[in-house]
Scaffold this motif. Structure first.
Motif, PDB file in Angstrom:
ATOM      1  N   ARG A 155       0.846  -1.205   0.000  1.00 38.85           N
ATOM      2  CA  ARG A 155       0.000   0.000   0.000  1.00 38.85           C
ATOM      3  C   ARG A 155       0.883   1.258   0.000  1.00 38.85           C
ATOM      4  O   ARG A 155       1.968   1.277   0.602  1.00 38.85           O
ATOM      5  CB  ARG A 155      -0.907   0.013   1.223  1.00 38.85           C
ATOM      6  N   PRO A 156       0.387   2.330  -0.626  1.00 35.86           N
ATOM      7  CA  PRO A 156       1.199   3.556  -0.707  1.00 35.86           C
ATOM      8  C   PRO A 156       1.569   4.142   0.657  1.00 35.86           C
ATOM      9  O   PRO A 156       2.690   4.634   0.835  1.00 35.86           O
ATOM     10  CB  PRO A 156       0.301   4.510  -1.505  1.00 35.86           C
ATOM     11  N   PHE A 157       0.673   4.095   1.626  1.00 38.58           N
ATOM     12  CA  PHE A 157       0.982   4.733   2.910  1.00 38.58           C
ATOM     13  C   PHE A 157       2.071   3.973   3.661  1.00 38.58           C
ATOM     14  O   PHE A 157       2.854   4.571   4.402  1.00 38.58           O
ATOM     15  CB  PHE A 157      -0.277   4.876   3.774  1.00 38.58           C
ATOM     16  N   VAL A 158       2.134   2.648   3.477  1.00 41.31           N
ATOM     17  CA  VAL A 158       3.208   1.879   4.110  1.00 41.31           C
ATOM     18  C   VAL A 158       4.520   2.130   3.392  1.00 41.31           C
ATOM     19  O   VAL A 158       5.571   2.310   4.027  1.00 41.31           O
ATOM     20  CB  VAL A 158       2.858   0.374   4.112  1.00 41.31           C
ATOM     21  N   GLU A 159       4.498   2.147   2.059  1.00 38.39           N
ATOM     22  CA  GLU A 159       5.721   2.428   1.310  1.00 38.39           C
ATOM     23  C   GLU A 159       6.238   3.822   1.613  1.00 38.39           C
ATOM     24  O   GLU A 159       7.463   4.042   1.701  1.00 38.39           O
ATOM     25  CB  GLU A 159       5.452   2.273  -0.189  1.00 38.39           C
ATOM     26  N   GLY A 165      11.872   6.693   6.310  1.00 39.20           N
ATOM     27  CA  GLY A 165      12.828   6.301   7.348  1.00 39.20           C
ATOM     28  C   GLY A 165      12.202   5.720   8.596  1.00 39.20           C
ATOM     29  O   GLY A 165      12.895   5.549   9.606  1.00 39.20           O
ATOM     30  N   ALA A 166      10.909   5.382   8.554  1.00 42.81           N
ATOM     31  CA  ALA A 166      10.272   4.794   9.732  1.00 42.81           C
ATOM     32  C   ALA A 166      10.846   3.405   9.995  1.00 42.81           C
ATOM     33  O   ALA A 166      11.091   2.633   9.067  1.00 42.81           O
ATOM     34  CB  ALA A 166       8.759   4.700   9.526  1.00 42.81           C
ATOM     35  N   SER A 167      11.075   3.108  11.241  1.00 38.40           N
ATOM     36  CA  SER A 167      11.617   1.801  11.609  1.00 38.40           C
ATOM     37  C   SER A 167      10.567   0.722  11.388  1.00 38.40           C
ATOM     38  O   SER A 167       9.372   0.987  11.289  1.00 38.40           O
ATOM     39  CB  SER A 167      12.067   1.798  13.066  1.00 38.40           C
ATOM     40  N   LEU A 176       0.383  -1.352  10.480  1.00 38.47           N
ATOM     41  CA  LEU A 176      -0.073  -2.713  10.222  1.00 38.47           C
ATOM     42  C   LEU A 176      -1.083  -3.204  11.248  1.00 38.47           C
ATOM     43  O   LEU A 176      -2.135  -3.730  10.888  1.00 38.47           O
ATOM     44  CB  LEU A 176       1.128  -3.665  10.163  1.00 38.47           C
ATOM     45  N   LEU A 177      -0.758  -3.055  12.529  1.00 34.97           N
ATOM     46  CA  LEU A 177      -1.635  -3.602  13.569  1.00 34.97           C
ATOM     47  C   LEU A 177      -3.051  -3.037  13.531  1.00 34.97           C
ATOM     48  O   LEU A 177      -4.014  -3.798  13.712  1.00 34.97           O
ATOM     49  CB  LEU A 177      -1.007  -3.373  14.942  1.00 34.97           C
TER      50      LEU A 177
END
Length: 270
Positions: A155-159, A165-167, A176-177
């Motif tokens: 999904r675009p928001f996860v990419e 730089g999010a861990s 995700l959760l």
């Protein structure tokens, strides 16, 4: 069974489980031979068992025990499966392949036979049943969570979060959760009646809950001896207390499943 009828049935059973035990005390070791084997009547609506205990009250006690054991076992299954699926989907690569081979290995084992082997290692107790169900029924949740994680990763928001730089921990916790929770909730609801059936089967075989403890499986096991004398109610009554909530939960979970994800119904089948 319509949705409204299912809700009404579950509401009545929930009220009975919540109100009857505090009001009507049940002596698990009671023996009243004068009242033994009585058919359904005004004094005992569902009759009595072979030692004179009221079947309606004892079935309510048994449903409470079976429901609590089933709920805890379902939660244990969801926690184990959720962690495995989340790790497999998030890590990918070799870790994903190894974890999925473990899932395939557990799926290849007969659940009931494996559950019998696990409870045979311990004395009959609710904890043994919880461990048995939790260890043997987590694979469905693992597959559901892994599938959703793989879908969410594209999904675009996860990419965008990963590019920013999010861990990995932050991506899992923040992105995700929250999307996985509805699917885990539905899988847990679907697992509860299955866990109740599993506990009933183990108790029926004498490997689940202790014989003195009111359990639907123990009651059906005791009732089968009465069938030889023509007494049908000791087996029928606890059987209905298993069948009715199971059908009601199945109807409600079907409606919830359709609302949550109508395009991927088959993935949530247990």
């Amino acid at each position: 069974m319509p949705v409204r009828l299912s809700l009404a049935a579950l509401a009545v059973l929930a009220l009975a489980v919540a109100l009857v035990p505090p009001i009507v005390q049940l002596d698990q070791s009671l023996v009243d031979l004068r009242a033994a084997g009585q058919p359904p009547s005004l004094s005992h609506l569902f009759g009595t068992d072979e030692v004179g205990r009221d079947l309606l009250v004892r079935s309510i006690y048994g449903l409470r025990v079976s429901f609590l054991v089933g709920l805890v076992a379902a939660l244990v299954s969801m926690v184990i499966g959720g962690l495995v699926g989340l790790a497999a989907g998030s890590l990918g690569g070799l870790a994903d392949r190894l974890l999925m081979r473990v899932v395939d290995g557990f799926n290849a084992l007969p659940h009931l036979l494996f559950g019998i082997f696990i409870v045979a290692l311990f004395a009959p107790s609710p904890a043994a049943v919880v461990v048995s169900v939790g260890v043997t029924h987590w694979t469905t949740a693992a597959r559901i969570v892994r599938s959703e994680v793989l879908s969410l990763r594209s999904r675009p928001f996860v990419e965008a979060a990963i590019s920013g730089g999010a861990s990995r921990t932050r991506v899992v916790r923040r992105h995700l959760l929250p999307h996985l929770f509805p699917h885990l909730l539905l899988a847990t609801v679907l697992m509860v009646p299955h866990a109740i059936w599993h506990e009933t089967a183990l108790s029926f075989l004498g490997l689940g809950l202790p014989p003195h403890l009111a359990s639907l499986g123990n009651m059906i096991s005791d009732g089968q001896r009465s069938l030889l004398t023509g007494a049908w109610w000791p087996s029928l009554v606890p059987g209905l207390f298993i069948l009715v909530p199971t059908l009601a939960v199945a109807v409600l979970s079907q409606r919830l499943r359709d609302r949550l994800n109508p395009r991927q119904r088959s993935e949530l089948e247990l």
